[in-house]
Design an enzyme around this catalytic site. Structure first.
Site, PDB file in Angstrom:
ATOM      1  N   GLY A   1       0.828  -1.215   0.000  1.00  0.00           N
ATOM      2  CA  GLY A   1       0.000   0.000   0.000  1.00  0.00           C
ATOM      3  C   GLY A   1       0.851   1.249   0.000  1.00  0.00           C
ATOM      4  O   GLY A   1       2.042   1.214   0.319  1.00  0.00           O
TER       5      GLY A   1
ATOM      6  N   PRO B   1       2.454   4.894   1.003  1.00  0.00           N
ATOM      7  CA  PRO B   1       2.964   5.349   2.294  1.00  0.00           C
ATOM      8  C   PRO B   1       1.853   6.015   3.114  1.00  0.00           C
ATOM      9  O   PRO B   1       1.029   6.730   2.559  1.00  0.00           O
ATOM     10  CB  PRO B   1       4.019   6.384   1.919  1.00  0.00           C
ATOM     11  CG  PRO B   1       4.379   6.084   0.510  1.00  0.00           C
ATOM     12  CD  PRO B   1       3.181   5.464  -0.132  1.00  0.00           C
TER      13      PRO B   1
ATOM     14  N   LYS C   1       0.212   0.686   7.293  1.00  0.00           N
ATOM     15  CA  LYS C   1       0.782  -0.664   7.267  1.00  0.00           C
ATOM     16  C   LYS C   1       1.521  -0.978   8.572  1.00  0.00           C
ATOM     17  O   LYS C   1       1.328  -2.027   9.179  1.00  0.00           O
ATOM     18  CB  LYS C   1       1.712  -0.828   6.058  1.00  0.00           C
ATOM     19  CG  LYS C   1       0.997  -0.599   4.742  1.00  0.00           C
ATOM     20  CD  LYS C   1       1.892  -0.796   3.541  1.00  0.00           C
ATOM     21  CE  LYS C   1       2.965   0.275   3.405  1.00  0.00           C
ATOM     22  NZ  LYS C   1       2.428   1.629   3.172  1.00  0.00           N
TER      23      LYS C   1
ATOM     24  N   HIS D   1      -2.939  35.098 -12.730  1.00  0.00           N
ATOM     25  CA  HIS D   1      -2.638  33.700 -13.032  1.00  0.00           C
ATOM     26  C   HIS D   1      -3.633  32.771 -12.320  1.00  0.00           C
ATOM     27  O   HIS D   1      -4.268  31.929 -12.945  1.00  0.00           O
ATOM     28  CB  HIS D   1      -1.194  33.406 -12.593  1.00  0.00           C
ATOM     29  CG  HIS D   1      -0.754  31.998 -12.806  1.00  0.00           C
ATOM     30  ND1 HIS D   1       0.110  31.629 -13.813  1.00  0.00           N
ATOM     31  CD2 HIS D   1      -1.044  30.851 -12.148  1.00  0.00           C
ATOM     32  CE1 HIS D   1       0.315  30.331 -13.765  1.00  0.00           C
ATOM     33  NE2 HIS D   1      -0.370  29.830 -12.755  1.00  0.00           N
ATOM     34  N   GLU D   2      -3.799  32.969 -11.026  1.00  0.00           N
ATOM     35  CA  GLU D   2      -4.695  32.095 -10.267  1.00  0.00           C
ATOM     36  C   GLU D   2      -6.153  32.302 -10.698  1.00  0.00           C
ATOM     37  O   GLU D   2      -6.910  31.343 -10.792  1.00  0.00           O
ATOM     38  CB  GLU D   2      -4.550  32.329  -8.759  1.00  0.00           C
ATOM     39  CG  GLU D   2      -3.159  31.998  -8.192  1.00  0.00           C
ATOM     40  CD  GLU D   2      -2.687  30.592  -8.528  1.00  0.00           C
ATOM     41  OE1 GLU D   2      -3.525  29.682  -8.693  1.00  0.00           O
ATOM     42  OE2 GLU D   2      -1.457  30.401  -8.641  1.00  0.00           O
TER      43      GLU D   2
ATOM     44  N   HIS E   1      -6.798  30.123 -13.660  1.00  0.00           N
ATOM     45  CA  HIS E   1      -7.118  28.723 -13.315  1.00  0.00           C
ATOM     46  C   HIS E   1      -8.573  28.609 -12.866  1.00  0.00           C
ATOM     47  O   HIS E   1      -9.312  27.740 -13.319  1.00  0.00           O
ATOM     48  CB  HIS E   1      -6.243  28.248 -12.150  1.00  0.00           C
ATOM     49  CG  HIS E   1      -4.817  27.971 -12.508  1.00  0.00           C
ATOM     50  ND1 HIS E   1      -4.446  27.137 -13.523  1.00  0.00           N
ATOM     51  CD2 HIS E   1      -3.651  28.390 -11.931  1.00  0.00           C
ATOM     52  CE1 HIS E   1      -3.110  27.064 -13.576  1.00  0.00           C
ATOM     53  NE2 HIS E   1      -2.600  27.824 -12.613  1.00  0.00           N
TER      54      HIS E   1
ATOM     55  N   ASP F   1       2.624  24.056 -13.864  1.00  0.00           N
ATOM     56  CA  ASP F   1       1.352  23.752 -14.528  1.00  0.00           C
ATOM     57  C   ASP F   1       1.599  23.015 -15.836  1.00  0.00           C
ATOM     58  O   ASP F   1       0.952  22.021 -16.142  1.00  0.00           O
ATOM     59  CB  ASP F   1       0.602  25.048 -14.866  1.00  0.00           C
ATOM     60  CG  ASP F   1       0.236  25.838 -13.617  1.00  0.00           C
ATOM     61  OD1 ASP F   1       0.092  25.218 -12.553  1.00  0.00           O
ATOM     62  OD2 ASP F   1       0.101  27.064 -13.729  1.00  0.00           O
TER      63      ASP F   1
HETATM   64  P1  ADP Z   1       2.711   3.163   6.616  1.00  0.00           P
HETATM   65  O1  ADP Z   1       3.454   2.173   7.438  1.00  0.00           O
HETATM   66  O2  ADP Z   1       1.666   2.521   5.736  1.00  0.00           O
HETATM   67  O3  ADP Z   1       3.566   4.110   5.845  1.00  0.00           O
HETATM   68  P2  ADP Z   1       1.918   4.153   9.168  1.00  0.00           P
HETATM   69  O4  ADP Z   1       1.327   2.938   9.743  1.00  0.00           O
HETATM   70  O5  ADP Z   1       3.318   4.463   9.580  1.00  0.00           O
HETATM   71  O6  ADP Z   1       1.851   4.105   7.586  1.00  0.00           O
HETATM   72  O7  ADP Z   1       0.951   5.375   9.466  1.00  0.00           O
HETATM   73  C1  ADP Z   1       1.420   6.548  10.062  1.00  0.00           C
HETATM   74  C2  ADP Z   1       0.401   7.105  11.018  1.00  0.00           C
HETATM   75  O8  ADP Z   1      -0.777   7.492  10.325  1.00  0.00           O
HETATM   76  C3  ADP Z   1      -0.061   6.110  12.041  1.00  0.00           C
HETATM   77  O9  ADP Z   1       0.787   6.110  13.145  1.00  0.00           O
HETATM   78  C4  ADP Z   1      -1.441   6.617  12.382  1.00  0.00           C
HETATM   79  O10 ADP Z   1      -1.383   7.649  13.323  1.00  0.00           O
HETATM   80  C5  ADP Z   1      -1.930   7.176  11.086  1.00  0.00           C
HETATM   81  N1  ADP Z   1      -2.728   6.187  10.348  1.00  0.00           N
HETATM   82  C6  ADP Z   1      -2.420   5.637   9.155  1.00  0.00           C
HETATM   83  N2  ADP Z   1      -3.361   4.795   8.754  1.00  0.00           N
HETATM   84  C7  ADP Z   1      -4.307   4.777   9.714  1.00  0.00           C
HETATM   85  C8  ADP Z   1      -5.538   4.075   9.893  1.00  0.00           C
HETATM   86  N3  ADP Z   1      -5.992   3.212   8.970  1.00  0.00           N
HETATM   87  N4  ADP Z   1      -6.238   4.312  11.017  1.00  0.00           N
HETATM   88  C9  ADP Z   1      -5.802   5.178  11.935  1.00  0.00           C
HETATM   89  N5  ADP Z   1      -4.654   5.860  11.839  1.00  0.00           N
HETATM   90  C10 ADP Z   1      -3.896   5.682  10.741  1.00  0.00           C
HETATM   91 ZN    ZN Z   2      -0.591  27.902 -12.039  1.00  0.00          ZN
END
Ligand code: ADP
Ligand code: ZN
Length: 600
Positions: free
Chosen positions: A194, A196, A200, A416-417, A420, A492
């Protein structure tokens, strides 16, 4: 040791070595003098063979007429010096250094003390498990679940399918005997796939928490460090530690850092990485039926993993951790606002709706930023306006309040903005304009914020074309309204071109037809991708370029048309922006004389 300390440390070693070297050279001269006894000295003094003499305290350094050098010691410096001086010998007398003890300390003891200090520092670092010279030790951090504040499934929201899939693992860790007795096979390795921030690490930790077992975590990038062989021994160390604490979970974050396909990098393989990967495979293959360790790993690039990792008996269970949808985001917001006092006007549902694309980490960050903003205003509750400000900050980076922007630049940015925004408002099938701002943030001087109404998984061609037109709207307004163009549209144009490229090469939305044309040079350095570069001829490449150019040009043409037709509205919006810096959806509609129900 952090890099800063490591640097300071290196400099210290260099300084000590310099002092020592300096000392050696300083004394080196003296070592070329042959040591003689006192009798010989007297004989020399009487012999007229002395060319020059130097007294250094009670030390005597003699150079003879035939170039020999002697040294000795005499208590009668004055007598001998007088005698020689009378004979016409060059005599140099240096007084006895009465600070010799101090000098001694400085020259010999300071480096010694520094060395001893460093030594202790090192040992200390090693014991604490610091990185400095602690090559072989794994950097695994262990979290033994503390019953009071351990992470459990209650802390993980919006990814119920993932949790369901992990229930079996928890069951196993709680009571391994039950499974092994009837010969049931439990996966050894679970791969969490998944983006970042999707949770996970959090869910893996929660599995440990639910099962009440220790949790060891290490990042793949920790393995790929410094010297060959270190990574492998870290893996060994990590698993030894885990075995002693079984049942437990070993979590390897960013496994793609070690687990990339072997022998596929640029310039041959990376020995260190391969050794580390091999060791990991060896460890996992070595698990007995009673090795109650579950290895969980996380990646957002499963496509680059070495197939060996995914074979049965290794990471054979693959669980996708998706980005949360509206409902998921709401659940996550609820989790993170559990301990935060919310104002009456706060509607988490609206926040969830307007944060399409946010992952759990973003939402956690959003809540935290909102709380910080409220606290700064000495509020006792976090209100909706705090969430709005926080969202801008999370989305766009902090405001650069002190940035010095010339009036001219501000004016250009306002047009400019507005460009858009107007193009976005005038075209159908575009994301609603949420806010327009000319407050500089991060690298941008201004921003037109559009938020999708719902989570989009597919895009139609019209939406993409209009998106390109909206992106070109900034440049178009500069040209139509001010008659000049600036570098402000660089980003852009880049984004528009990227959309056009994907339309042609990935989504089959051009006259080239529905065909996948992989021309990705950008991932050349990432292992296996190198093999799939360019699948087409130069001729095709030219066609692709022409198609991309046509799409972007069309977008620009549409933008120019819209701006030209709506000069008065662009003008009005730009003026309002110069006055207020930020205008929201409601004001935009008012400026446009619209009663648009699309406005968020
Ligand atoms: P990954 O390992 O997928 O990069 P993390 O588990 O490190 O993500 O998530 C970072 C923080 O974001 C967690 O410590 C939590 O606070 C928050 N978070 C991420 N996903 C969830 C979720 N599904 N439910 C609640 N909090 C979450
Ligand atoms: Zn722009």
């Amino acid at each position: 040791m952090s890099p800063v300390y490591r640097n300071a440390f290196l400099w210290m070693i260099i300084a000590v070595l310099m002092i020592l070297l300096f000392n050696m050279f300083n004394n080196a001269g003296n070592y070329s003098f042959v040591k003689i006894d006192y009798t010989k000295l007297i004989r020399l003094v009487d012999s007229d063979k002395i060319k020059s003499v130097r007294f250094d305290g009670n030390e005597v350094y003699i150079t003879t007429t035939d170039g020999k050098r002697y040294r000795t010691y005499t208590p009668e410096v004055k007598d001998i010096a007088d005698k020689l001086a009378k004979k016409g010998v060059d005599v140099v007398v240096k007084p006895k250094e009465n600070n010799s003890i101090l000098t001694n300390i400085l020259i010999y003891w300071v480096p010694m003390i520094v060395f001893i200090f460093l030594w202790f520092y090192f040992m200390n670092q090693m014991n604490k498990g610091g990185k400095a010279l602690n090559f072989g030790k794994s950097n695994a951090r262990m979290f033994v679940s503390d019953p009071k504040n351990r992470v459990t499934f209650k802390d993980v929201a919006g990814i119920d399918e993932v949790k369901d899939e992990l229930l079996e693992i928890i069951e196993f860790l709680k009571n391994p005997g039950k499974f092994t007795k009837i010969g049931a096979k439990i996966p050894k390795g679970v791969l969490l796939v998944g983006a970042p921030g999707t949770g996970k690490t959090l869910v893996a930790k929660a599995v440990a928490g639910e099962a009440g077992v220790p949790f060891f975590t290490i990042s793949g990038s920790d393995f790929v460090e410094m010297f060959v062989g270190v990574g492998a021994s870290r893996v060994r160390d990590l698993f030894n530690q885990a075995k002693r604490n079984a049942p437990c979970i070993v979590f390897i974050d960013e496994i793609d850092a070690v687990g990339r396909q072997r022998g596929a990098g640029v310039g041959g393989g990376n020995d260190e990485r391969e050794q580390t990967l091999n060791q990991l495979l060896v460890e996992m293959d070595g698990f007995q039926t009673d090795t109650n360790i579950i290895v969980m790993a996380a990646t957002n690039r499963p496509d680059v993993l070495d197939p060996a990792l995914l074979r049965p008996g290794r990471f054979d269970r693959r669980i996708v951790v998706p980005k949360p949808d509206v409902k998921g985001r709401l659940e996550i917001l609820k989790v993170h606002t559990r301990k935060i006092p919310l104002g009456d006007d706060v509607d988490l549902e609206i926040i969830a709706k307007t944060t399409s694309g946010f992952v759990g980490a973003d939402l956690a960050n959003l809540v935290n930023e909102a709380a910080l903003i409220a606290a700064r205003k000495n509020k006792t509750k976090v209100e909706m306006e705090d969430f709005d400000l926080a969202k801008d900050k999370v989305l766009l980076g902090p405001e650069r309040k002190n940035a010095i922007i010339s009036e001219r630049e501000k004016r250009i940015t306002a047009y400019h903005e507005s460009g858009h925004a107007i193009v976005a408002k005038m075209l159908p099938n575009t994301d609603p304009v949420h806010k327009v701002s000319i407050i500089p943030r991060g690298m941008a001087l201004g921003v037109t914020q559009q938020l999708p109404e719902d989570d989009k998984y597919t895009y139609d061609k019209e939406y993409l074309m209009n998106r390109i037109a909206v992106l070109m709207g900034g440049r178009a307004a500069e040209e139509v309204m001010l008659g000049s163009i600036t570098t402000g549209a660089g980003n852009d144009i880049e984004r528009a071109t990227e959309i056009a490229r994907r339309m042609v090469c990935e989504w089959g939305m051009s006259s080239l037809g529905p065909i996948h044309l992989s021309d990705e040079g950008k991932e050349v350095f990432l292992g296996r991708d190198i093999a799939v570069r360019k699948t087409f001829s130069e001729e095709t490449a030219r066609l692709i370029d022409a198609e991309i150019k046509k799409i972007v040009d069309d977008g620009y043409r549409i933008a120019v048309e819209i701006i030209t037709e709506n000069k008065d509205k662009v003008e009005k919006m730009a003026q309002r922006l110069l006055e207020k810096e930020v205008i929201d959806a409601k004001e935009i509609d008012e400026i446009l004389g619209l009663n648009d129900d699309r406005a968020a």
